[in-house]
Design a protein around this motif. Sequence first.
Motif, PDB file in Angstrom:
ATOM      1  N   MET A   1       3.258 -15.821  52.724  1.00 41.95           N
ATOM      2  CA  MET A   1       4.541 -16.501  52.985  1.00 41.95           C
ATOM      3  C   MET A   1       4.794 -16.535  54.485  1.00 41.95           C
ATOM      4  N   GLU A   2       5.021 -17.704  55.038  1.00 42.58           N
ATOM      5  CA  GLU A   2       5.235 -17.817  56.484  1.00 42.58           C
ATOM      6  C   GLU A   2       6.662 -17.437  56.842  1.00 42.58           C
ATOM      7  N   ASN A   3       6.754 -16.762  57.954  1.00 41.94           N
ATOM      8  CA  ASN A   3       8.025 -16.196  58.397  1.00 41.94           C
ATOM      9  C   ASN A   3       8.709 -17.064  59.432  1.00 41.94           C
ATOM     10  N   LEU A   4      10.011 -16.924  59.545  1.00 40.79           N
ATOM     11  CA  LEU A   4      10.756 -17.364  60.723  1.00 40.79           C
ATOM     12  C   LEU A   4      10.562 -18.829  61.078  1.00 40.79           C
ATOM     13  N   VAL A   5      10.288 -19.670  60.101  1.00 40.93           N
ATOM     14  CA  VAL A   5      10.237 -21.114  60.320  1.00 40.93           C
ATOM     15  C   VAL A   5      11.061 -21.787  59.228  1.00 40.93           C
ATOM     16  N   PRO A   6      11.670 -22.910  59.512  1.00 44.56           N
ATOM     17  CA  PRO A   6      12.644 -23.467  58.561  1.00 44.56           C
ATOM     18  C   PRO A   6      12.013 -24.263  57.424  1.00 44.56           C
ATOM     19  N   PHE A   7      10.965 -23.724  56.814  1.00 41.52           N
ATOM     20  CA  PHE A   7      10.461 -24.345  55.589  1.00 41.52           C
ATOM     21  C   PHE A   7       9.986 -23.252  54.648  1.00 41.52           C
ATOM     22  N   ILE A   8       9.854 -23.584  53.376  1.00 41.18           N
ATOM     23  CA  ILE A   8       9.529 -22.584  52.365  1.00 41.18           C
ATOM     24  C   ILE A   8       8.346 -23.066  51.535  1.00 41.18           C
ATOM     25  N   ARG A   9       7.271 -22.271  51.542  1.00 44.34           N
ATOM     26  CA  ARG A   9       6.194 -22.512  50.578  1.00 44.34           C
ATOM     27  C   ARG A   9       6.340 -21.449  49.505  1.00 44.34           C
ATOM     28  N   LEU A  10       6.567 -21.861  48.258  1.00 44.20           N
ATOM     29  CA  LEU A  10       6.952 -20.908  47.219  1.00 44.20           C
ATOM     30  C   LEU A  10       5.788 -20.119  46.671  1.00 44.20           C
ATOM     31  N   ASN A  11       4.562 -20.662  46.809  1.00 43.10           N
ATOM     32  CA  ASN A  11       3.391 -19.958  46.288  1.00 43.10           C
ATOM     33  C   ASN A  11       2.201 -20.324  47.168  1.00 43.10           C
ATOM     34  N   PRO A  12       1.300 -19.368  47.443  1.00 41.93           N
ATOM     35  CA  PRO A  12       0.171 -19.655  48.346  1.00 41.93           C
ATOM     36  C   PRO A  12      -0.699 -20.817  47.889  1.00 41.93           C
TER      37      PRO A  12
END
Lengths: 98, 386
Positions: A1-12
């Motif tokens: 999960m990538e941190n501190l950026v304004p997008f969300i990837r819910l699963n790798p």
Amino acid sequence: MENLVPFIRLNPIDNVAVAGVDIPPGTAIEIDGNTITIRQAIPAGHKFALREIAEGDHVFKYGEVIGRAVQQIQIGEHVHLHNLQSLRDSAEMKGKLL
Amino acid sequence: MKFMGYRRADGRVGVRNHVLVLSTVTCANIVADKIERKLDEEVVSIVHPNGCGQGGEDLLQTRRVLFGTATHPNVGAVLIIGLGCEGMDTRALAVEVAATGKPTACLLIQDEGGTTATTVKGVGIAREFLAEVSKYEREPVDFSELIVATECGGSDGFSGITANPAVGAASDRVVGAGGTVILAEVTEMIGAEHIMARRARDEETARTLLDFIKRREREAAAAGVDLLGSQISPGNFEGGLSTPEEKSLGTIYKGGTTPLQQAIAYAYRPTRHGLVVMDTPGDDIESVVGMVAGGAQVVLFTTGRGSPTGNPIAPVIKVATNSPMCRRLEEDMDINAGTILEGLETIDQAGARIFEQVSAVVDGKLTKAEVLGHREFAINRIGPTL
């Protein structure tokens, strides 16, 4: 999960991510050590492609199939009603609902 | 892993120690209310518009909710108030409740000589119960005793990407610690039912779940509502959701990613640990009341628009999907998952924070809904009023 950026990837395994804020075209996003460029304006809550998705390929979010690409989708492209279709009631789903 | 709970006579464990005044019929509501007010709300009363003019499965379901509520481990003692001629068999219900070993009393207004006599006697009994439950002490108990209910209400476009997945990450931790999580609102699963069914531990569990969903669809169709058609709306499209699968996944994610162990009907008690689906309607209050009657001691409630909901006997932890609403309704929100949207926190970090909050609340920390006195209560009706 990538941190501190304004997008969300819910699963790798997902090939799309969700914008946390309105993202303007041309924005560079770091993910898995690569940089991808957003191609169109992505409103907050909308999806963009993290990988190239061929026509007919599955689109993954939450690590699950949420539909099929109805045209070729480029990295950084908006993924929504124009290029993604539900699998429900398609031939592929027949017989899968027990 | 342990938490501090109240071990009851029947072996179950509560996280609160309420004296409950439970009305079994609309006609007894005012007396139950008067008893609560005379005791400055030290006791909690439950009133509702049911208990008479009902029949068949509908009456049985209402009775199951009342029984599950009266015998709930968050209740230290219960005073049951009936009228005397209601369809609900109040006296027999009280006998069954008392058989669990919980301090129980029952007053029927017609037997006691009316409103005032019943109120005065009820206040006396409730005072004795308050003294009795004050002797009970918390003790360390295993996390396997804990049942956590999950619910969403007043959802928005961010529910499926912030609060619900974060609650899901907390659900995985509860299950990992040996506890049980109830995922409900089966109407919200339409679109992703094949995914839920695939996660079932066995064929029978999958079939039970799919039957629940099909029945809800059928009943809605009989009432002229197309649940699949109304499942994804123009507002959802604007918010960025593209398919019914995607929308449903966003809601079922509250339950986390562990295998589905059991599918149970409304207000039944789970008999397996781990992730359990309960057949409840989408209505928040009826859904939460069903899960609590089924034994859930604490509720995780995600909200995007901002719902103040609580429950009379179970603490409800509100998780906000976005920061602006969380600031606006600060007094009603326990946790902000909008941090995920802003890149301040990952889903897993927010999930860890929610799990810590669950641990604190079951040990005794009050939720916002408890402090504000939210006690919403409604029973799911499945038959006509007769």
